[in-house]
Design a protein around this motif. Structure first.
Motif, short mmCIF file in Angstrom:
data_model
loop_
_atom_site.label_atom_id
_atom_site.label_comp_id
_atom_site.label_asym_id
_atom_site.label_seq_id
_atom_site.Cartn_x
_atom_site.Cartn_y
_atom_site.Cartn_z
N GLU A 88 0.85 -1.18 0.00
CA GLU A 88 0.00 0.00 0.00
C GLU A 88 0.89 1.23 0.00
OE1 GLU A 88 -3.90 1.73 2.37
OE2 GLU A 88 -2.45 0.50 3.45
N GLY A 107 -9.99 2.86 -8.82
CA GLY A 107 -10.24 1.51 -9.27
C GLY A 107 -9.38 1.06 -10.42
N ARG A 204 -4.15 -1.23 -7.31
CA ARG A 204 -5.26 -0.45 -7.84
C ARG A 204 -5.41 0.84 -7.04
NH1 ARG A 204 -8.60 -2.78 -11.50
NH2 ARG A 204 -8.31 -5.01 -11.87
N THR A 206 -7.15 3.18 -4.81
CA THR A 206 -8.21 3.01 -3.82
C THR A 206 -8.79 4.32 -3.33
OG1 THR A 206 -6.58 2.93 -2.03
CG2 THR A 206 -7.22 0.84 -3.04
N PRO A 228 -4.90 -5.46 -3.54
CA PRO A 228 -5.89 -6.16 -2.71
C PRO A 228 -5.57 -7.63 -2.47
CG PRO A 228 -6.75 -5.79 -4.92
CD PRO A 228 -5.44 -5.06 -4.84
N ARG A 229 -4.64 -8.19 -3.23
CA ARG A 229 -4.30 -9.60 -3.05
C ARG A 229 -3.31 -9.82 -1.91
NH1 ARG A 229 -2.11 -10.40 -8.94
NH2 ARG A 229 -1.08 -8.50 -8.18
N ILE A 231 -2.79 -8.99 1.66
CA ILE A 231 -3.43 -8.42 2.86
C ILE A 231 -3.02 -9.21 4.10
CG2 ILE A 231 -5.37 -7.44 1.61
CD1 ILE A 231 -6.01 -10.54 3.58
N THR A 255 -16.97 -13.28 7.89
CA THR A 255 -17.29 -12.00 7.28
C THR A 255 -18.69 -11.55 7.68
OG1 THR A 255 -18.14 -13.08 5.29
CG2 THR A 255 -15.79 -12.54 5.32
N ASN A 289 -7.45 -14.99 0.34
CA ASN A 289 -7.23 -13.55 0.43
C ASN A 289 -8.14 -12.76 -0.48
OD1 ASN A 289 -5.30 -13.88 2.34
ND2 ASN A 289 -3.57 -13.25 1.10
N THR A 290 -8.59 -13.34 -1.61
CA THR A 290 -9.42 -12.60 -2.54
C THR A 290 -10.79 -12.29 -1.96
OG1 THR A 290 -10.09 -14.72 -3.51
CG2 THR A 290 -8.26 -13.55 -4.57
N ILE A 293 -11.14 -7.40 1.61
CA ILE A 293 -10.80 -6.11 1.02
C ILE A 293 -10.14 -5.28 2.12
CG2 ILE A 293 -11.70 -4.04 -0.08
CD1 ILE A 293 -14.07 -5.71 -1.01
N GLN A 296 -11.80 -3.80 5.57
CA GLN A 296 -12.97 -4.58 5.96
C GLN A 296 -12.84 -5.03 7.42
OE1 GLN A 296 -13.47 -8.00 3.50
NE2 GLN A 296 -15.34 -8.70 4.48
#
Length: 382
Positions: A88, A107, A204, A206, A228-229, A231, A255, A289-290, A293, A296
């Motif tokens: 990040e 995005g 990406r 964000t 995002p992959r 994390i 989740t 991991n996918t 996000i 979250q």
């Protein structure tokens, strides 16, 4: 009354009594109606519910394996999904100026080293001018050194002049290196008047706060880029619970939509934060991991191995239902679910310990298991 009349009256009375007695005996010996012979025994309640996979999914019934371990070993905690520190980036303008170009939107995919925007700045022009001047001084010093070398070889000039020219070239080169480093740090673009906003990581976009034509100060945040992959899940535990957690302990992550995902404890700080009075535990979610996000919030249950036995079965409290005078859980079968009687132990933090009737690893209905109970009760009532 004559004797003949008395005999006749006695015979009639005896006939009436005999008829009444016969009727009474017939009533007593006659078979009773069907409704009174025997009460129908109620049918035993069915213990199975037939459901297809589509019906289970539409009913939002979650199926998960019964967990092994002692009830005390499960530590519930709230967790946050964060991008890895090197996955990040916060992108800023290296100099004050006006945004003249924006190449990416939120995005959009971004490659490492790719330019997202240009900021026109007078500081960039000054840095570019310093770099050009330093390069010119290096070229002049090189020519002077070449001249002094020729004069020295001819014996016309003293060696001291040659050494002075060598020192002047070294100084000029040092100034040029400094100017180039300053230009690189500021990300001065090839046009010589703009600084580029460049992403150091792939991922990406964000977040964006940049607007075309806006004047921004130096180091003002313009973009955020994350992969995002890559994390990690971070949670904080009280000191007493954190002391029981070990690297590699199993973690169940849930989740907001009820999806359960397995993870493992990657590491823990082992130090209690002075402000929060809690220790940080980092969890890896493995190949799932996918699903997550960055940013979250998830619920975590850490099955701590420190100081706890590993025998026993634990299930979520929602999985345990009462069916008549039985306590049951609904075990997944090929055609649906079957109510299986269990013996329960202690309850703690939304979990129930099962002492008998269920094996660790058996798939059971957890979320919305009460729908299965209602279906069985409806069939019994019908």
């Amino acid at each position: 009354m004559t004797s003949k009349q008395k005999i006749t009256a006695g015979a009639a009375l005896a006939l009436v009594l005999a008829a009444g007695a016969g009727f009474g005996v017939a009533r007593l010996t006659a078979p009773l109606p069907q409704a009174y012979t025997s009460a129908e025994k109620p049918a035993a309640p069915a213990d199975t519910v037939t459901m297809t996979a589509d019906a289970i999914r539409q009913s939002q019934i979650t199926v998960a394996p019964a967990a092994s371990g002692e009830l005390d070993s499960a530590i519930p905690a709230s967790a946050r999904v964060d991008a890895l520190p090197d996955a990040e980036a916060v992108l800023t303008s290296r100099a004050a100026g006006t945004i003249t170009r924006i190449f990416k939107r939120i995005g959009d995919p971004v490659g490492a080293g790719e330019t997202l925007a240009l900021v026109e700045s007078r500081d960039a022009s000054a840095i570019a001018a310093d770099r050009a001047a330093a390069g010119a001084r290096v070229a002049l010093a090189q020519k002077q050194l070449a001249r002094e070398r020729g004069l020295l070889s001819q014996g016309v000039a003293p060696r001291a002049d040659f050494e002075t020219a060598e020192a002047a070239l070294a100084v000029a080169r040092a100034d040029a290196m400094r100017a180039n480093a300053a230009a690189g740090a500021a990300r001065v673009a090839s046009d010589g008047r703009s600084v580029a906003v460049v992403s150091p990581v792939a991922g990406r976009v964000t977040a964006i706060t940049a607007n075309l034509g806006r004047f921004v100060a130096a180091e003002a945040e313009l973009f955020r880029v994350a992969d995002p992959r890559r994390i990690q899940i971070v949670t904080s535990l009280p000191p007493g619970d954190a002391a029981r957690v070990r690297t590699g302990d199993r973690v169940e992550l849930t989740t907001s939509d009820g999806q359960a995902i397995e993870g493992r404890v990657r590491t823990m700080t082992g130090v209690v934060d002075a402000s929060t009075r809690a220790a940080t535990v980092v969890v890896e979610a493995g190949a799932a991991n996918t699903v997550f996000i960055p940013g979250q919030q998830v619920q975590a249950r850490i099955f701590a191995s420190g100081g706890a036995a590993k025998s026993g079965v634990m299930v979520p409290q929602d999985a345990v239902q009462t069916l008549g005078d039985r306590t049951v859980v609904f075990v997944r079968t090929r055609s649906g679910f079957k109510a299986q009687a269990v013996q329960i132990g202690r309850r703690s933090s939304g979990l129930v310990g099962i002492t008998d009737g269920l094996r660790a690893g058996q798939p059971i209905a957890t979320t919305n298991a009460f729908l299965l109970k209602a279906e069985i009760e409806k069939e019994s009532a019908e």
